[in-house]
Design a protein around this motif. Structure first.
Motif, PDB file in Angstrom:
ATOM      1  N   ARG A  93       0.854  -1.176   0.000  1.00 33.36           N
ATOM      2  CA  ARG A  93       0.000   0.000   0.000  1.00 33.36           C
ATOM      3  C   ARG A  93       0.889   1.224   0.000  1.00 33.36           C
ATOM      4  O   ARG A  93       2.046   1.157   0.357  1.00 33.36           O
ATOM      5  CB  ARG A  93      -0.911   0.001   1.214  1.00 33.36           C
ATOM      6  CG  ARG A  93      -0.159   0.143   2.505  1.00 33.36           C
ATOM      7  CD  ARG A  93      -1.029  -0.183   3.693  1.00 33.36           C
ATOM      8  NE  ARG A  93      -0.218  -0.207   4.884  1.00 33.36           N
ATOM      9  CZ  ARG A  93      -0.085   0.826   5.699  1.00 33.36           C
ATOM     10  NH1 ARG A  93      -0.669   1.949   5.440  1.00 33.36           N
ATOM     11  NH2 ARG A  93       0.649   0.712   6.767  1.00 33.36           N
ATOM     12  N   CYS A  94       0.335   2.357  -0.441  1.00 36.00           N
ATOM     13  CA  CYS A  94       1.113   3.588  -0.448  1.00 36.00           C
ATOM     14  C   CYS A  94       1.331   3.999   0.994  1.00 36.00           C
ATOM     15  O   CYS A  94       2.426   4.039   1.489  1.00 36.00           O
ATOM     16  CB  CYS A  94       0.336   4.657  -1.206  1.00 36.00           C
ATOM     17  SG  CYS A  94       1.128   6.234  -1.221  1.00 36.00           S
ATOM     18  N   SER A  95       0.274   4.262   1.687  1.00 39.29           N
ATOM     19  CA  SER A  95       0.299   4.475   3.120  1.00 39.29           C
ATOM     20  C   SER A  95      -1.139   4.646   3.548  1.00 39.29           C
ATOM     21  O   SER A  95      -1.943   5.209   2.831  1.00 39.29           O
ATOM     22  CB  SER A  95       1.105   5.725   3.461  1.00 39.29           C
ATOM     23  OG  SER A  95       0.909   6.012   4.817  1.00 39.29           O
ATOM     24  N   ASN A  99      -5.413   9.549   3.397  1.00 39.79           N
ATOM     25  CA  ASN A  99      -5.769   9.403   1.999  1.00 39.79           C
ATOM     26  C   ASN A  99      -4.566   9.529   1.055  1.00 39.79           C
ATOM     27  O   ASN A  99      -4.660  10.089  -0.034  1.00 39.79           O
ATOM     28  CB  ASN A  99      -6.803  10.486   1.648  1.00 39.79           C
ATOM     29  CG  ASN A  99      -7.760  10.017   0.596  1.00 39.79           C
ATOM     30  OD1 ASN A  99      -7.752   8.829   0.259  1.00 39.79           O
ATOM     31  ND2 ASN A  99      -8.540  10.919   0.053  1.00 39.79           N
ATOM     32  N   GLN A 100      -3.428   9.007   1.468  1.00 41.32           N
ATOM     33  CA  GLN A 100      -2.207   9.232   0.684  1.00 41.32           C
ATOM     34  C   GLN A 100      -2.238   8.573  -0.685  1.00 41.32           C
ATOM     35  O   GLN A 100      -1.684   9.105  -1.643  1.00 41.32           O
ATOM     36  CB  GLN A 100      -0.989   8.747   1.476  1.00 41.32           C
ATOM     37  CG  GLN A 100      -0.591   9.732   2.555  1.00 41.32           C
ATOM     38  CD  GLN A 100       0.436   9.141   3.495  1.00 41.32           C
ATOM     39  OE1 GLN A 100       0.596   7.937   3.598  1.00 41.32           O
ATOM     40  NE2 GLN A 100       1.138  10.004   4.203  1.00 41.32           N
ATOM     41  N   ALA A 101      -2.884   7.400  -0.765  1.00 43.09           N
ATOM     42  CA  ALA A 101      -2.909   6.710  -2.064  1.00 43.09           C
ATOM     43  C   ALA A 101      -3.630   7.572  -3.100  1.00 43.09           C
ATOM     44  O   ALA A 101      -3.159   7.743  -4.223  1.00 43.09           O
ATOM     45  CB  ALA A 101      -3.598   5.361  -1.911  1.00 43.09           C
ATOM     46  N   GLU A 102      -4.782   8.167  -2.681  1.00 45.34           N
ATOM     47  CA  GLU A 102      -5.533   9.015  -3.603  1.00 45.34           C
ATOM     48  C   GLU A 102      -4.723  10.243  -4.003  1.00 45.34           C
ATOM     49  O   GLU A 102      -4.693  10.656  -5.152  1.00 45.34           O
ATOM     50  CB  GLU A 102      -6.856   9.462  -2.963  1.00 45.34           C
ATOM     51  CG  GLU A 102      -7.963   8.440  -3.057  1.00 45.34           C
ATOM     52  CD  GLU A 102      -8.202   7.958  -4.493  1.00 45.34           C
ATOM     53  OE1 GLU A 102      -8.397   8.804  -5.388  1.00 45.34           O
ATOM     54  OE2 GLU A 102      -8.172   6.737  -4.721  1.00 45.34           O
ATOM     55  N   VAL A 108       0.247  11.884  -9.739  1.00 48.18           N
ATOM     56  CA  VAL A 108       0.788  11.204 -10.936  1.00 48.18           C
ATOM     57  C   VAL A 108       0.015  11.672 -12.169  1.00 48.18           C
ATOM     58  O   VAL A 108       0.604  12.027 -13.196  1.00 48.18           O
ATOM     59  CB  VAL A 108       0.700   9.666 -10.785  1.00 48.18           C
ATOM     60  CG1 VAL A 108       0.994   8.967 -12.108  1.00 48.18           C
ATOM     61  CG2 VAL A 108       1.669   9.178  -9.721  1.00 48.18           C
ATOM     62  N   ILE A 109      -1.318  11.731 -12.034  1.00 48.34           N
ATOM     63  CA  ILE A 109      -2.133  12.167 -13.187  1.00 48.34           C
ATOM     64  C   ILE A 109      -1.773  13.604 -13.563  1.00 48.34           C
ATOM     65  O   ILE A 109      -1.546  13.929 -14.724  1.00 48.34           O
ATOM     66  CB  ILE A 109      -3.639  12.033 -12.872  1.00 48.34           C
ATOM     67  CG1 ILE A 109      -3.995  10.538 -12.760  1.00 48.34           C
ATOM     68  CG2 ILE A 109      -4.494  12.698 -13.942  1.00 48.34           C
ATOM     69  CD1 ILE A 109      -5.367  10.246 -12.195  1.00 48.34           C
ATOM     70  N   LEU A 149       4.185  14.901   0.293  1.00 48.15           N
ATOM     71  CA  LEU A 149       3.598  13.567   0.413  1.00 48.15           C
ATOM     72  C   LEU A 149       4.673  12.541   0.785  1.00 48.15           C
ATOM     73  O   LEU A 149       4.514  11.767   1.733  1.00 48.15           O
ATOM     74  CB  LEU A 149       2.951  13.175  -0.922  1.00 48.15           C
ATOM     75  CG  LEU A 149       2.255  11.829  -0.957  1.00 48.15           C
ATOM     76  CD1 LEU A 149       0.955  11.886  -0.173  1.00 48.15           C
ATOM     77  CD2 LEU A 149       1.942  11.413  -2.389  1.00 48.15           C
ATOM     78  N   PHE A 150       5.791  12.565   0.051  1.00 44.42           N
ATOM     79  CA  PHE A 150       6.837  11.567   0.312  1.00 44.42           C
ATOM     80  C   PHE A 150       7.492  11.797   1.668  1.00 44.42           C
ATOM     81  O   PHE A 150       7.888  10.863   2.351  1.00 44.42           O
ATOM     82  CB  PHE A 150       7.878  11.561  -0.813  1.00 44.42           C
ATOM     83  CG  PHE A 150       7.332  11.050  -2.125  1.00 44.42           C
ATOM     84  CD1 PHE A 150       6.385  10.032  -2.140  1.00 44.42           C
ATOM     85  CD2 PHE A 150       7.735  11.587  -3.343  1.00 44.42           C
ATOM     86  CE1 PHE A 150       5.850   9.556  -3.332  1.00 44.42           C
ATOM     87  CE2 PHE A 150       7.210  11.121  -4.529  1.00 44.42           C
ATOM     88  CZ  PHE A 150       6.264  10.101  -4.529  1.00 44.42           C
ATOM     89  N   GLU A 151       7.586  13.070   2.049  1.00 42.28           N
ATOM     90  CA  GLU A 151       8.152  13.387   3.372  1.00 42.28           C
ATOM     91  C   GLU A 151       7.283  12.733   4.459  1.00 42.28           C
ATOM     92  O   GLU A 151       7.787  12.089   5.366  1.00 42.28           O
ATOM     93  CB  GLU A 151       8.174  14.923   3.541  1.00 42.28           C
ATOM     94  CG  GLU A 151       8.786  15.431   4.827  1.00 42.28           C
ATOM     95  CD  GLU A 151      10.285  15.184   4.916  1.00 42.28           C
ATOM     96  OE1 GLU A 151      10.941  15.119   3.855  1.00 42.28           O
ATOM     97  OE2 GLU A 151      10.776  15.003   6.041  1.00 42.28           O
ATOM     98  N   ASN A 152       5.945  12.875   4.316  1.00 41.64           N
ATOM     99  CA  ASN A 152       5.031  12.272   5.299  1.00 41.64           C
ATOM    100  C   ASN A 152       5.190  10.760   5.341  1.00 41.64           C
ATOM    101  O   ASN A 152       5.227  10.159   6.410  1.00 41.64           O
ATOM    102  CB  ASN A 152       3.570  12.585   4.941  1.00 41.64           C
ATOM    103  CG  ASN A 152       3.227  14.007   5.300  1.00 41.64           C
ATOM    104  OD1 ASN A 152       3.948  14.643   6.084  1.00 41.64           O
ATOM    105  ND2 ASN A 152       2.163  14.531   4.719  1.00 41.64           N
ATOM    106  N   VAL A 153       5.273  10.150   4.147  1.00 41.36           N
ATOM    107  CA  VAL A 153       5.406   8.687   4.091  1.00 41.36           C
ATOM    108  C   VAL A 153       6.710   8.268   4.781  1.00 41.36           C
ATOM    109  O   VAL A 153       6.741   7.305   5.560  1.00 41.36           O
ATOM    110  CB  VAL A 153       5.380   8.194   2.626  1.00 41.36           C
ATOM    111  CG1 VAL A 153       5.644   6.691   2.554  1.00 41.36           C
ATOM    112  CG2 VAL A 153       4.029   8.494   1.987  1.00 41.36           C
TER     113      VAL A 153
END
Ligand code: HEM
Length: 347
Positions: A93-95, A99-102, A108-109, A149-153
């Motif tokens: 999973r992304c995380s 709602n990180q995956a969304e 990306v879009i 986002l990546f920082e949070n992950v």
């Protein structure tokens, strides 16, 4: 070695040399074809830092210490065999939080949309100036949101490692892009539109795996016809149909003088549908990849290039193949598919 490129360049149908607005002029001088250099050894420059905008991203990093370091990390750690084995036994999973995956999917879009615009502006000379004021802010904004986002992950991941120790299940850091989902859709579309192919894949799965469990990555080697369907769909529908290189020094390629600094764009879509290389190039014929002749072509990174070629070839190939194989086989195993309004080309 360069026969495919020669063919392509002579007809102008496969390779396009695109002059950057600020690049030196390109001389179209046909010379002898005793070239030693492959297109894939040229410098890489993913349409001038389109995705993520920043010159520090791995995608558009020029050759050098940084690219070598990142490539090594990717191939040995992030996307290496060890990491793949870990992922195979788990769903990733992304995380889960916030709602990180969304968010990731949205980014990306957005970035691919920006990439398309910037690519167009780059190619149509004067429009390149427009990107200076029109796209710069948008790119900076997307880059900032990616970073957040990546920082949070990463922070979440570090905290989890502190709580659970270094041997925790490492399932939080899996990335993907819409290339994989595009490829899955195309494979499925081709199989569903060719009922005979669908029937054969289903029958093979039933005899190799049975109906009590889902296909596992280890089963794929026993499903050669399915593998052939994947290769054939990726030949017809490359998810990244264009990728580029910047010439690092003056060189000759297929008899053409290519000046330093020129961006060359490779059109893998045309290469993989070139009638001089492929029989019935526009038809979905998976069984071609079960023959020796086409197996050799598949190993030839000058003609079969869904993942690019050379040093900059996609390092995500193992990860993505695993995702593609398991997703498509599950959809064939578990669902009956029907084309609305027809039985498909070979039905
Ligand atoms: C079906 C899915 C995918 C396709 C069709 C694909 C295709 C490609 C292509 C055509 C390139 C350019 C290669 C070249 O210039 O020669 C590339 C580069 C790259 N891909 Fe993929 N890719 C896919 C999935 C992935 C995944 C899942 C990842 C990572 C998780 C990934 C990571 C990368 C990276 C980091 C590069 C740049 C490599 C470098 O500059 O050295 N790709 N990919």
């Amino acid at each position: 070695m360069l026969s495919a490129i020669n063919m392509a360049l002579s007809s102008f149908s496969v390779w396009a040399l695109i002059l950057h607005f600020l690049s030196p002029p390109l001389r179209w001088t046909r010379k002898s074809s005793k070239d030693k250099m492959s297109i894939f050894s040229l410098e890489y420059n993913l349409l001038s830092g389109i995705i993520f905008g920043s010159s520090t991203s791995f995608f558009n990093a020029p050759y050098g210490d940084y690219w070598e370091f990142m490539r090594k990390i990717c191939t040995t750690e992030l996307l290496g065999t060890r990491q793949m084995k870990k992922l195979k036994t788990r769903s990733a999973r992304c995380s889960g939080e916030d709602n990180q995956a969304e968010k990731c999917k949205g980014l990306v879009i957005e970035s691919f949309d920006l990439a398309r615009k910037l690519a167009l502006f780059n190619v149509i000379g004067p429009l390149k100036r427009i990107d200076m004021w029109y796209l710069r802010n948008k790119i900076a904004d997307v880059t900032k949101r990616y970073d957040e986002l990546f920082e949070n992950v990463l922070v979440e991941h570090e905290e989890k490692a502190k709580r659970e120790g270094p041997n925790m299940e490492n399932k939080d850091l899996m990335g993907d892009s819409n290339t994989t989902s595009d490829v899955i859709l195309w494979i499925l579309a081709e199989i569903v539109n060719h009922p005979a192919a669908f029937k054969k894949v289903r029958e093979d799965i039933d005899s190799v795996v049975g109906t009590e469990r889902l296909v596992d990555e280890a089963d794929i080697q026993n499903l050669p016809y399915f593998q052939a369907c994947v290769k054939e769909a990726m030949r017809l529908h490359p998810a990244n149909p264009l990728f580029d290189r910047v010439c690092r020094e003056n060189c000759k390629l297929a008899g053409y003088d290519i000046p330093k600094g020129i961006t060359m764009i490779m059109n893998s879509y045309s290469i993989m549908r070139d009638p001089k290389i492929w029989d019935s190039p526009n038809d979905f014929i998976p069984k071609r990849f079960l023959t020796e002749k086409y197996n050799a072509k598949e190993q030839n990174f000058q003609v079969y290039v869904p993942f690019g070629g050379g040093r900059r070839m996609c390092p995500g190939i193992n990860m993505t193949s695993s995702v593609i194989n398991c997703s498509v086989t599950a959809m064939v195993q578990c669902f009956d598919w029907k084309v609305i309004g027809g039985d498909g080309p070979d039905g």
